[in-house]
Design a protein around this motif. Structure first.
Motif, PDB file in Angstrom:
ATOM      1  N   ILE A 115       0.845  -1.073   0.109  1.00 44.88           N
ATOM      2  CA  ILE A 115      -0.054   0.034   0.172  1.00 44.88           C
ATOM      3  C   ILE A 115       0.738   1.388  -0.017  1.00 44.88           C
ATOM      4  CG2 ILE A 115      -1.776   1.459   1.511  1.00 44.88           C
ATOM      5  CD1 ILE A 115      -3.056  -1.438   2.088  1.00 44.88           C
ATOM      6  N   HIS A 116       1.946   1.221   0.731  1.00 45.53           N
ATOM      7  CA  HIS A 116       2.877   2.377   0.855  1.00 45.53           C
ATOM      8  C   HIS A 116       3.374   2.687  -0.691  1.00 45.53           C
ATOM      9  CE1 HIS A 116       6.740   3.987   2.815  1.00 45.53           C
ATOM     10  NE2 HIS A 116       6.226   4.848   2.111  1.00 45.53           N
TER      11      HIS A 116
ATOM     12  N   MET B 128      -2.794  12.992   3.245  1.00 47.22           N
ATOM     13  CA  MET B 128      -1.395  13.075   3.725  1.00 47.22           C
ATOM     14  C   MET B 128      -0.603  11.824   4.118  1.00 47.22           C
ATOM     15  SD  MET B 128       0.264  15.872   6.304  1.00 47.22           S
ATOM     16  CE  MET B 128      -0.982  15.921   7.319  1.00 47.22           C
ATOM     17  N   GLY B 129       0.735  11.827   3.960  1.00 49.07           N
ATOM     18  CA  GLY B 129       1.663  11.127   4.300  1.00 49.07           C
ATOM     19  C   GLY B 129       1.685   9.948   3.716  1.00 49.07           C
ATOM     20  N   PRO B 130       2.768   9.018   3.915  1.00 51.10           N
ATOM     21  CA  PRO B 130       3.238   7.956   3.161  1.00 51.10           C
ATOM     22  C   PRO B 130       2.088   6.953   2.832  1.00 51.10           C
ATOM     23  CG  PRO B 130       3.869   7.819   5.466  1.00 51.10           C
ATOM     24  CD  PRO B 130       3.340   9.082   5.307  1.00 51.10           C
ATOM     25  N   LEU B 131       1.102   6.857   3.748  1.00 41.29           N
ATOM     26  CA  LEU B 131      -0.022   5.955   3.255  1.00 41.29           C
ATOM     27  C   LEU B 131      -1.477   6.963   2.920  1.00 41.29           C
ATOM     28  CD1 LEU B 131      -0.012   3.442   6.132  1.00 41.29           C
ATOM     29  CD2 LEU B 131       1.252   3.320   3.942  1.00 41.29           C
ATOM     30  N   GLN B 132      -1.222   7.850   2.708  1.00 41.22           N
ATOM     31  CA  GLN B 132      -2.119   8.800   2.055  1.00 41.22           C
ATOM     32  C   GLN B 132      -3.591   8.852   2.944  1.00 41.22           C
ATOM     33  OE1 GLN B 132      -1.747  11.352  -0.957  1.00 41.22           O
ATOM     34  NE2 GLN B 132      -0.131  11.019   0.406  1.00 41.22           N
ATOM     35  N   ILE B 133      -3.470   9.204   4.105  1.00 41.62           N
ATOM     36  CA  ILE B 133      -4.360   9.120   4.885  1.00 41.62           C
ATOM     37  C   ILE B 133      -5.406  10.423   5.099  1.00 41.62           C
ATOM     38  CG2 ILE B 133      -5.095   8.799   7.502  1.00 41.62           C
ATOM     39  CD1 ILE B 133      -2.467   7.284   7.610  1.00 41.62           C
ATOM     40  N   HIS B 134      -6.595  10.307   4.944  1.00 40.17           N
ATOM     41  CA  HIS B 134      -7.598  11.270   4.730  1.00 40.17           C
ATOM     42  C   HIS B 134      -7.930  11.645   6.397  1.00 40.17           C
ATOM     43  CE1 HIS B 134      -8.951  11.491   0.665  1.00 40.17           C
ATOM     44  NE2 HIS B 134      -8.124  10.443   0.533  1.00 40.17           N
ATOM     45  N   ARG B 135      -8.369  12.626   6.638  1.00 37.26           N
ATOM     46  CA  ARG B 135      -8.657  12.982   8.244  1.00 37.26           C
ATOM     47  C   ARG B 135      -9.673  12.298   8.521  1.00 37.26           C
ATOM     48  NH1 ARG B 135      -7.350  17.474  11.294  1.00 37.26           N
ATOM     49  NH2 ARG B 135      -6.486  18.365   9.337  1.00 37.26           N
ATOM     50  N   ALA B 136     -10.894  11.829   7.707  1.00 35.23           N
ATOM     51  CA  ALA B 136     -11.905  10.889   8.229  1.00 35.23           C
ATOM     52  C   ALA B 136     -11.406   9.875   8.755  1.00 35.23           C
ATOM     53  CB  ALA B 136     -13.083  10.845   7.026  1.00 35.23           C
ATOM     54  N   CYS B 137     -10.562   9.197   7.870  1.00 40.73           N
ATOM     55  CA  CYS B 137      -9.858   7.829   8.183  1.00 40.73           C
ATOM     56  C   CYS B 137      -9.198   8.194   9.470  1.00 40.73           C
ATOM     57  CB  CYS B 137      -9.018   7.466   7.200  1.00 40.73           C
ATOM     58  SG  CYS B 137      -7.863   6.140   7.550  1.00 40.73           S
ATOM     59  N   TRP B 138      -8.421   9.070   9.636  1.00 43.43           N
ATOM     60  CA  TRP B 138      -7.622   9.161  11.028  1.00 43.43           C
ATOM     61  C   TRP B 138      -8.484   9.201  12.155  1.00 43.43           C
ATOM     62  CZ3 TRP B 138      -7.583  13.715  14.074  1.00 43.43           C
ATOM     63  CH2 TRP B 138      -6.829  13.631  15.037  1.00 43.43           C
TER      64      TRP B 138
ATOM     65  N   LYS C 117       1.121   3.700  10.051  1.00 45.97           N
ATOM     66  CA  LYS C 117       0.850   2.084  10.334  1.00 45.97           C
ATOM     67  C   LYS C 117      -0.034   1.970  11.396  1.00 45.97           C
ATOM     68  CE  LYS C 117       5.240   0.428   8.283  1.00 45.97           C
ATOM     69  NZ  LYS C 117       6.580  -0.053   8.319  1.00 45.97           N
ATOM     70  N   ARG C 118       0.025   2.576  12.456  1.00 43.91           N
ATOM     71  CA  ARG C 118      -0.856   2.587  13.558  1.00 43.91           C
ATOM     72  C   ARG C 118      -2.145   3.154  13.291  1.00 43.91           C
ATOM     73  NH1 ARG C 118       1.625   6.214  17.671  1.00 43.91           N
ATOM     74  NH2 ARG C 118      -0.460   5.480  18.764  1.00 43.91           N
ATOM     75  N   VAL C 119      -2.320   4.200  12.565  1.00 41.88           N
ATOM     76  CA  VAL C 119      -3.547   4.229  12.108  1.00 41.88           C
ATOM     77  C   VAL C 119      -4.412   3.159  11.089  1.00 41.88           C
ATOM     78  CG1 VAL C 119      -5.032   6.306  10.403  1.00 41.88           C
ATOM     79  CG2 VAL C 119      -3.144   6.892  12.041  1.00 41.88           C
ATOM     80  N   PHE C 120      -3.459   2.753  10.185  1.00 41.64           N
ATOM     81  CA  PHE C 120      -3.892   1.707   9.406  1.00 41.64           C
ATOM     82  C   PHE C 120      -4.356   0.488  10.105  1.00 41.64           C
ATOM     83  CE2 PHE C 120      -3.077  -2.411   6.902  1.00 41.64           C
ATOM     84  CZ  PHE C 120      -3.615  -2.029   5.783  1.00 41.64           C
TER      85      PHE C 120
END
Length: 139
Positions: free
Chosen positions: A35-36, A55-65, A84-87
Motif C-alpha cells: 500500500i505504501h 497526507m503522508g506515506p499511506l495517504q490518510i484522509h482526516r476522516a480515516c484518521w 501504520k498505527r492508523v492503518f
C-alpha cells in the motif's frame, strides 16, 4: 458434528492467518508495504495527495484518521510508524469477520483502505487492489 466444525474453523484459521501469528505479521507487513508503494512510491514525510485531502506515506484522509481513533494529531500521519498505527486501528474497526461475515482477506483490507468502510464491496476499488496485489507479488 462438533469435531467437523472444529476442523473447519481450524483450517480456516490456518489459511487466513491467526492474529498475532508470525505468518499474519509478515503478511500484514507485506500488505502495508505494498500500500505504501502504491500510494506514494515508498516515499515518507508530509506528502500531500488527493488534491490536498490526504497526507503522508499511506495517504490518510482526516476522516480515516478520526475513525482510527488513536492519540495524536492529524499531522502525525506524515510519520510512517504513526501511519501504520492508523492503518492497523482502521482495519481493526472495519476489516473484521463480524462486519464482513467471513474471514477477512488482504483484498478486503486494501479495498477498505482505498474505498472506506464498505470499499470491499465497491467495484471502483478493484483496480486499486490489482495494484496492491502486484506490489505484494514483487512486480
Amino acid at each position: 458434528m462438533k469435531w467437523a466444525t472444529t476442523l473447519v474453523l481450524t483450517i480456516s484459521a490456518i489459511t487466513t492467518g491467526i492474529e498475532g501469528s508470525a505468518h499474519t505479521h509478515t503478511n500484514s507487513r507485506t500488505l502495508v508495504r505494498a500500500i505504501h508503494l502504491v500510494e506514494t512510491g515508498g516515499r515518507t514525510g508530509p506528502i500531500m495527495g488527493d488534491n490536498g485531502a490526504a497526507m503522508g506515506p499511506l495517504q490518510i484522509h482526516r476522516a480515516c484518521w478520526i475513525d482510527a481513533n488513536i492519540s495524536g494529531k492529524y499531522e502525525d500521519v506524515a510519520d510512517l510508524s504513526y501511519a501504520k498505527r492508523v492503518f492497523a486501528a482502521y482495519m481493526a474497526r472495519y476489516a473484521t469477520v463480524r462486519r464482513l461475515g467471513r474471514p477477512v482477506t488482504n483484498q478486503d483490507r486494501a479495498r477498505i483502505w482505498n474505498g472506506g468502510p464498505n470499499g470491499y464491496k465497491r467495484n471502483s476499488t478493484l483496480g486499486y487492489w490489482a495494484k496492491v496485489k502486484e506490489q505484494m507479488n514483487g512486480r
